[in-house]
Design an enzyme around this catalytic site. Sequence first.
Site, PDB file in Angstrom:
ATOM      1  N   CYS A   2      21.095  74.183  78.600  1.00 16.22           N
ATOM      2  CA  CYS A   2      19.760  74.126  78.180  1.00 16.22           C
ATOM      3  C   CYS A   2      19.515  74.967  76.980  1.00 16.22           C
ATOM      4  O   CYS A   2      20.221  76.065  76.623  1.00 16.22           O
ATOM      5  CB  CYS A   2      18.455  74.580  79.146  1.00 16.22           C
ATOM      6  N   ARG A  27      21.289  71.179  72.835  1.00 15.37           N
ATOM      7  CA  ARG A  27      21.642  71.869  74.032  1.00 15.37           C
ATOM      8  C   ARG A  27      20.998  71.123  75.218  1.00 15.37           C
ATOM      9  O   ARG A  27      21.173  71.487  76.476  1.00 15.37           O
ATOM     10  CB  ARG A  27      21.322  73.240  74.081  1.00 15.37           C
ATOM     11  N   TRP A  74      18.283  70.198  79.784  1.00 18.81           N
ATOM     12  CA  TRP A  74      19.118  69.223  80.413  1.00 18.81           C
ATOM     13  C   TRP A  74      19.114  69.445  81.742  1.00 18.81           C
ATOM     14  O   TRP A  74      19.456  70.331  82.469  1.00 18.81           O
ATOM     15  CB  TRP A  74      20.644  69.720  79.608  1.00 18.81           C
ATOM     16  N   ASN A 100      18.376  79.032  81.763  1.00 15.15           N
ATOM     17  CA  ASN A 100      19.711  78.156  81.520  1.00 15.15           C
ATOM     18  C   ASN A 100      20.662  78.587  82.544  1.00 15.15           C
ATOM     19  O   ASN A 100      20.867  79.756  82.656  1.00 15.15           O
ATOM     20  CB  ASN A 100      20.172  78.218  80.113  1.00 15.15           C
ATOM     21  N   GLY A 101      21.410  77.576  83.245  1.00 10.13           N
ATOM     22  CA  GLY A 101      22.279  78.102  84.149  1.00 10.13           C
ATOM     23  C   GLY A 101      21.831  77.312  85.397  1.00 10.13           C
ATOM     24  O   GLY A 101      21.092  76.498  85.496  1.00 10.13           O
ATOM     25  N   GLU A 480      41.319  61.522  72.912  1.00  8.30           N
ATOM     26  CA  GLU A 480      40.153  62.147  72.394  1.00  8.30           C
ATOM     27  C   GLU A 480      39.682  60.929  71.611  1.00  8.30           C
ATOM     28  O   GLU A 480      38.116  60.963  71.496  1.00  8.30           O
ATOM     29  CB  GLU A 480      40.637  63.016  71.122  1.00  8.30           C
ATOM     30  N   LYS A 484      35.445  59.970  72.318  1.00  7.32           N
ATOM     31  CA  LYS A 484      34.434  59.991  71.148  1.00  7.32           C
ATOM     32  C   LYS A 484      33.540  58.830  71.277  1.00  7.32           C
ATOM     33  O   LYS A 484      32.453  58.654  71.108  1.00  7.32           O
ATOM     34  CB  LYS A 484      35.200  59.979  69.950  1.00  7.32           C
ATOM     35  N   GLU A 487      31.390  58.773  74.392  1.00  7.35           N
ATOM     36  CA  GLU A 487      30.344  59.489  74.451  1.00  7.35           C
ATOM     37  C   GLU A 487      29.078  59.077  73.768  1.00  7.35           C
ATOM     38  O   GLU A 487      27.973  59.290  74.247  1.00  7.35           O
ATOM     39  CB  GLU A 487      30.899  60.807  73.784  1.00  7.35           C
ATOM     40  N   HIS A 503      52.705  48.704  83.609  1.00  9.47           N
ATOM     41  CA  HIS A 503      52.450  49.256  85.297  1.00  9.47           C
ATOM     42  C   HIS A 503      51.073  49.128  85.480  1.00  9.47           C
ATOM     43  O   HIS A 503      50.557  50.156  86.256  1.00  9.47           O
ATOM     44  CB  HIS A 503      52.945  50.615  85.361  1.00  9.47           C
ATOM     45  N   LYS A 603      25.664  70.084  74.411  1.00  8.24           N
ATOM     46  CA  LYS A 603      26.542  70.392  73.675  1.00  8.24           C
ATOM     47  C   LYS A 603      27.319  71.654  74.371  1.00  8.24           C
ATOM     48  O   LYS A 603      28.708  71.671  74.361  1.00  8.24           O
ATOM     49  CB  LYS A 603      25.830  71.130  72.398  1.00  8.24           C
TER      50      LYS A 603
END
Length: 608
Positions: A2, A27, A74, A100-101, A480, A484, A487, A503, A603
């Site tokens: 946050c 954030r 968030w 935050n946390g 990656e 991307k 996301e 396989h 973020k």
Amino acid sequence: MCGIVGYIGKRDVTNVLVGGLKKLEYRGYDSAGVAVLNADKINVVKTKGRLAVLEDKLKNCELKGIMGIGHTRWATHGEPNDVNSHPHLSNNGKIAVVHNGIIENYMQLKEFLMSKGFVFKSETDTEVISNLIEYNYKGDLLKAVMNTLNDVEGAYALGVVCTDCPDRFLAARKDSPLIVGLGEDENFIASDIPAILEYTRDIYILEDKEVASISAGNVDIYNLLGEKVQRDVFHVNWDVASAEKGGFEHFMMKEIFEEPAVIRSTISSRIKNNEIVLDQFELTDDMIKNCEKINIIACGTAYHAGVIGKYVIEKLAHIPVEVDVASEFRYRDPIVNEKQITIVISQSGETLDTLMAMREAKKKGSRILGIVNVVGSSIAREADDVLYTWAGPEIAVASTKAYNTQLAALYLVALSFARKKGLLDDETFFNYLEDLQKLPQYVDTVLKERKVIQKFAYQHFNAKSVFFLGRSLDYALSMEGSLKLKEISYIHSEAYAGGELKHGTIALIEEGTLVVCPLTQDHLFDKMISNIREVKARGAVVLAITMDKHVEEVSKAADAVITIPDMDPLFAPVVVVTPMQLIAYYVSVMKGNDVDKPRNLAKSVTVE
């Protein structure tokens, strides 16, 4: 996860808070709110939704005062709604908190407080903090906050306002970032520097289990024993424009275009007189020569950079490398000792899973090398050696330029270790340095051809499922590229090693399935061509990314080809990731998504 802002001074407090939250919305953007102290009352305005919704709500409010705290959320505990939004008031309305946390023992604390008659309105863990401070408050707010923090378990960054203290507010942190901005007759707190850069460049970086008492003219920092702590002022030397869009439609595109410059910054300052000179390194030649194993620990994008690092370090330095997802590392009782080096990678330097895993490795005797972007961050402070990536502020939630610079840093480490071990003769080493220094211009070449990528994205943005196939470094890179895309476009995407195709994965290929194949590893080129033909035979549409020298042959197998300049295949990931980022960007734009703020993501991940 946050964003927190706090202010005391002579400015319009609401404008300062909202302006700061705008810089921190990356954030968290499930909800937002502010609390402003006016006379003997705390006025709280908060709402579900983006910050723009809060701004609209504030138009009908007149919040006056010289002190306040703000928050953009968030969600962790409790769904995103008006009630669960921050700030949270205590039962008597005299204390407001932003947080935050995650407080891990909040249910036990909540049950205790309920037994004492406290009533809870929200589902959050944060409301426990505001009520526990009220319970502990006996006329001394600082002592009440310290007692509260001694009772809570977990991570926190806090801003606390109390009606009994109209001339100051408190801030505290543990495992979640928080800074104090220092002005003239005004002071600030924030989760990140961009929120206050408009007003000051001088900050204190709070450390774990510290509480700051902040008035307009003074800042005092204490540990949880109540002892004053002396702290040096950190001066921010990057400018406001670095945290602005600079004419680009989105931060993500701006940050992709910054890749040539930031790769150059990460590399150029470390190459002097044809040797690699790593700043803030005290790793001796003997430590490197006697190293039995290297652990690389990271999350998400940084983890993918670490997988590239494994290939490169093992090839050049001949040291076994194990790459771990940080959230798994410390829970599997890892075998770590003093003969190992542990590399931890984090853009923010505050990623909680990575920070905790680093502490576990350090506790077991391993020497810690931190590769981080943010100067003064927790990982940077606690690591034995630090290699900064010099990517500058990265605002878009989906990381781009930070990844390129993490790769550049890992190449420097690999080459430096190989050189110190005597594994590279002068000619080979100098050739590698020359190739390394050409990477910025190669990325710039890719950016100039972005319209080809945009056209391909336009043709395929309605894809339902996408597969990335590669071998060796191309497979590590594919992870990656896949991340991307998922996301920011919300398209299902997976990365597979080309050799694994037969396989099981090939069962998922059907008519029209989009497959992205990087082909940069010369010794595996023919095998990847075979993989392309295999998926094409099942109806797939294939986009290949390869070097100029291979275009003619690849064009015979793939439906479309994106080219990069010819280079040593060892360094290709730094360049090939850029077109992958651009594909994700253009697909997201064409789908109408919020590119910089993808749903459900934030973020800086400061919760486990």
